[in-house]
Structure formats: C-alpha cells, structure tokens
Scaffold this motif. Structure first.
Motif, short mmCIF file in Angstrom:
data_model
loop_
_atom_site.label_atom_id
_atom_site.label_comp_id
_atom_site.label_asym_id
_atom_site.label_seq_id
_atom_site.Cartn_x
_atom_site.Cartn_y
_atom_site.Cartn_z
N ASN A 198 6.09 -4.03 -7.52
CA ASN A 198 6.11 -3.42 -6.20
C ASN A 198 4.97 -4.04 -5.39
OD1 ASN A 198 5.75 -1.76 -3.94
ND2 ASN A 198 6.56 0.03 -5.02
N GLU A 199 5.29 -5.01 -4.55
CA GLU A 199 4.26 -5.75 -3.83
C GLU A 199 3.42 -4.84 -2.94
OE1 GLU A 199 3.39 -8.85 -4.12
OE2 GLU A 199 4.95 -9.41 -5.55
N ALA A 200 4.05 -3.86 -2.31
CA ALA A 200 3.30 -2.95 -1.45
C ALA A 200 2.29 -2.14 -2.24
CB ALA A 200 4.26 -2.02 -0.71
N GLU A 201 2.70 -1.68 -3.41
CA GLU A 201 1.80 -0.90 -4.25
C GLU A 201 0.65 -1.75 -4.76
OE1 GLU A 201 0.37 2.48 -6.42
OE2 GLU A 201 1.63 2.17 -4.65
N ILE A 202 0.97 -2.99 -5.13
CA ILE A 202 -0.07 -3.90 -5.60
C ILE A 202 -1.07 -4.18 -4.49
CG2 ILE A 202 -0.53 -6.27 -6.33
CD1 ILE A 202 2.07 -6.19 -7.90
N ASN A 203 -0.59 -4.43 -3.29
CA ASN A 203 -1.48 -4.69 -2.17
C ASN A 203 -2.36 -3.49 -1.86
OD1 ASN A 203 -0.61 -7.33 -1.74
ND2 ASN A 203 1.06 -6.70 -0.38
N ARG A 204 -1.79 -2.29 -1.97
CA ARG A 204 -2.59 -1.08 -1.74
C ARG A 204 -3.71 -0.96 -2.75
NH1 ARG A 204 -3.45 3.69 -3.63
NH2 ARG A 204 -1.94 3.44 -5.32
N LYS A 205 -3.37 -1.21 -4.01
CA LYS A 205 -4.38 -1.13 -5.06
C LYS A 205 -5.45 -2.20 -4.88
CE LYS A 205 -1.36 0.94 -8.55
NZ LYS A 205 -2.12 2.18 -8.69
N LEU A 206 -5.04 -3.40 -4.48
CA LEU A 206 -6.02 -4.45 -4.23
C LEU A 206 -6.95 -4.10 -3.08
CD1 LEU A 206 -3.77 -7.63 -4.63
CD2 LEU A 206 -5.61 -6.88 -6.14
N LEU A 207 -6.40 -3.47 -2.05
CA LEU A 207 -7.22 -3.05 -0.93
C LEU A 207 -8.22 -1.98 -1.37
CD1 LEU A 207 -7.64 -3.59 2.08
CD2 LEU A 207 -6.05 -1.70 2.56
N ASP A 208 -7.74 -1.00 -2.15
CA ASP A 208 -8.63 0.04 -2.68
C ASP A 208 -9.73 -0.58 -3.52
OD1 ASP A 208 -7.20 2.00 -1.46
OD2 ASP A 208 -6.14 2.67 -3.26
N TYR A 209 -9.35 -1.54 -4.35
CA TYR A 209 -10.33 -2.20 -5.21
C TYR A 209 -11.36 -2.96 -4.38
CZ TYR A 209 -12.28 -5.44 -8.62
OH TYR A 209 -13.14 -6.16 -9.39
N ARG A 210 -10.92 -3.63 -3.32
CA ARG A 210 -11.83 -4.37 -2.47
C ARG A 210 -12.85 -3.44 -1.82
NH1 ARG A 210 -12.24 -5.94 2.95
NH2 ARG A 210 -13.20 -8.00 3.23
N TYR A 211 -12.38 -2.31 -1.28
CA TYR A 211 -13.29 -1.36 -0.64
C TYR A 211 -14.26 -0.77 -1.66
CZ TYR A 211 -10.37 -1.53 3.55
OH TYR A 211 -9.70 -1.93 4.68
N ALA A 212 -13.75 -0.46 -2.85
CA ALA A 212 -14.61 0.09 -3.88
C ALA A 212 -15.68 -0.92 -4.31
CB ALA A 212 -13.78 0.50 -5.10
N LEU A 213 -15.29 -2.19 -4.39
CA LEU A 213 -16.24 -3.24 -4.78
C LEU A 213 -17.31 -3.43 -3.71
CD1 LEU A 213 -16.94 -5.38 -6.89
CD2 LEU A 213 -15.44 -6.97 -5.67
N ILE A 214 -16.91 -3.40 -2.45
CA ILE A 214 -17.88 -3.51 -1.35
C ILE A 214 -18.89 -2.37 -1.42
CG2 ILE A 214 -18.16 -3.36 1.15
CD1 ILE A 214 -15.47 -4.83 1.40
N ALA A 215 -18.37 -1.14 -1.62
CA ALA A 215 -19.25 0.03 -1.70
C ALA A 215 -20.18 -0.08 -2.89
CB ALA A 215 -18.41 1.30 -1.80
N TYR A 216 -19.65 -0.54 -4.02
CA TYR A 216 -20.46 -0.66 -5.24
C TYR A 216 -21.59 -1.68 -5.04
CZ TYR A 216 -21.80 -2.31 -9.86
OH TYR A 216 -22.52 -2.71 -10.96
N GLU A 217 -21.26 -2.84 -4.46
CA GLU A 217 -22.27 -3.88 -4.26
C GLU A 217 -23.35 -3.41 -3.30
OE1 GLU A 217 -22.77 -6.71 -5.76
OE2 GLU A 217 -21.04 -6.46 -7.08
N TYR A 218 -22.94 -2.72 -2.23
CA TYR A 218 -23.93 -2.21 -1.28
C TYR A 218 -24.84 -1.19 -1.95
CZ TYR A 218 -25.94 0.55 2.48
OH TYR A 218 -26.82 1.22 3.28
#
Length: 298
Positions: free
Chosen positions: A98-118
């Motif tokens: 499910n490409e839409a679901e994968i993209n959503r999870k990747l976006l969540d992961y990206r935001y979480a990674l940004i928050a974690y690094e900060y």
C-alpha cells in the motif's frame, strides 16, 4: 465547531513495518538504470533494475586508513547491498504494498527522527556532566540497598611468584605486617620478584577476577575461605599464590561507596539527561499554548 488546544508530543518511533524498511532501502540504496552511463561514476553492481554506482560507495574508501581495509569494507558493503536488493525483489513478488500507507509511515518516521535529533542535540549541549562527591554520597545513602552485590568483592594484596624462590618467607613477613614502610617494601618486592601482583589495597575488586588462573578458582566455598583466612596461600606445580585479604563483602551485601562511585555518577548524569528532555517538551508545549500556535477541531 469547538476548538481545543493540542500539540503532538515529541516521540521517537523506533520500529517501522517491514514494508517501510523495504521502501526506504529501495529508495536510498539504488538508482534505476539509464541508457547513458556517467564515465566518472561507473556501475559497481546491479540486481535487476537496481544499480549501485561508484559514487554510492566512494565515501567508504575515503574514510578508511589503508587500502586493504578499504577494499575489504567496500566488498562487504557491495555484498550487503546485493542481499538487500534480492530480499526487496523477493518481497515485491509476495507482498501487496500500500504505497499511501508506506508514504505515511515514512513521513511519520521522518518527523520522529527530526524531533529525536533536535532533542538529542539540545540535551547534549545543555547537560552538566560534573557530579560532586556530595551528590554521589547523598544518592548512595538514599539508594544503597539498590546496589546489593551479585558477587563477592575484596580489598586485597595479591602476589604470584615462582615456588622455588627463597624469598617466600620474606614475602610472608611483609604480608603479615601493617606498617607503612612495609607497604612500600612490599611494592618493591613485587616489582623485583613477582610474576604477577595486585597491591592496590585501597581498590575494591571482584574476588573471581583476582583468583582467576590460580588454584583458588577451583575452590567452590569462597565464603568460608574468606571468613576463616586473612592470609591465603596456595601452590601449583610452578608458582605460589598469596592473597592478603584486607576486607570483603559477600553477595547480597551493600557494597562500599568506592565500589559503586562511577556507577552512581553515570546514574545521576542520566537522570539529568532525562529531566532536560522532559523539560524541553514541556517548554515547547507551554510556549505554543501561550501563543495560540495550535488548535484541534471537534
């Protein structure tokens, strides 16, 4: 519609589903073949339509100190890349993605990674790593029962020397003494005659660590041995081993402060790290709340 104040908490998401990892790997680790190849960026390996180019691995050789190490690491990277692409290809045959679901999870992961690094960078810049003796003492007094020993520890003088040496009686005399001048003489003796020694008598050490590779390691009743003997001597075919037991603590007893000082210091610093992270999240939320920077609609 009614409005409510709301902000999503900073939270590191550790796990992504397997399909997300496959998608990440396929995006990051290969390029699709093109009809024209760049002569300055030759092809290194391919799996189906997935390509690995020299530019993708060039950083590896630059970071290595020697040609041999570089070549070995590059080869490992290529083999790892090939295995990942084969898994991706096999998965794509057997999974309905499910490409839409994968993209959503990747976006969540990206935001979480940004928050974690900060958060990590902010904490490391704000963290005070200096721990005073008073802080360590206070923590020890309050939590000493939490440090119950899982092994026997001792303060001891240990000397190993050849069994045939005539200086054994001199050593026994020195180990029996308690005067400061005899301690210095013991150190000189150890340096001159001993095959191995440990005479840091102010340092606590695990009993198992000090008796390893000696006949005492075969003794299964260490508690009785320590309670009955202050000067322990054992021989094997070649060497004599002497242990002057100055003090000991048994399993489940509270260790002295000196033995857990470093551990307590790390605990205190880690507690500060957690407190800084929590305060950062509270401050971000409170500032956003005060400035009306978010809303939620019902």
């Amino acid at each position: 519609m009614k409005k409510k104040k709301f902000i999503a908490p900073l939270k590191s998401k550790v796990l992504l589903v397997f399909s997300s990892l496959l998608f990440l790997a396929s995006c990051d680790l290969f390029s699709i073949k093109s009809e024209e190849e760049d002569p300055d960026n030759p092809l290194v390996a391919s799996v189906g339509t997935a390509n690995l180019y020299l530019a993708d691995i060039d950083h590896i050789s630059k970071e290595m100190a020697t040609t041999l190490d570089s070549a070995e690491l590059v080869n490992r990277y290529i083999q790892s890349w090939i295995k990942k692409q084969l898994v991706i290809r096999e998965a794509s045959k057997n999974l309905t993605l499910n490409e839409a679901e994968i993209n959503r999870k990747l976006l969540d992961y990206r935001y979480a990674l940004i928050a974690y690094e900060y958060e990590k960078n902010f904490v490391e810049q704000s963290l005070d790593r200096e721990v005073t003796p008073a802080e360590i003492q206070a923590y020890y007094e309050t939590n000493k029962e939490n440090f119950a020993l899982k092994e026997i520890i001792v303060r001891t003088n240990f000397i190993k020397l050849e069994k045939s040496l005539p200086q054994k009686r001199q050593l026994e005399r020195l180990l029996a003494g308690n005067q400061d001048d005899q301690k210095e003489e013991l150190k000189e003796f150890a340096i001159r005659y001993a095959n191995n020694y440990f005479i840091e008598d102010s340092t606590w050490i695990k009993f198992d660590d000090i008796i390893i590779n000696t006949p005492l390691s075969q003794n299964n009743n260490h508690v009785q041995l320590l309670r009955n003997e202050k000067l322990i001597s054992v021989d094997d075919e070649t060497y004599s081993y002497y242990f002057k037991i100055l003090e000991y603590r048994l399993r489940d007893q509270v260790p002295p402060l000196e033995f857990v000082r470093d551990e307590i210091s790390k605990i205190i610093v880690n507690k500060r790290r957690v407190e800084i992270a929590e305060k950062l999240k509270r401050d971000i939320y409170n500032n956003a709340l005060e400035n009306n920077e978010f809303t939620i609609y019902e």
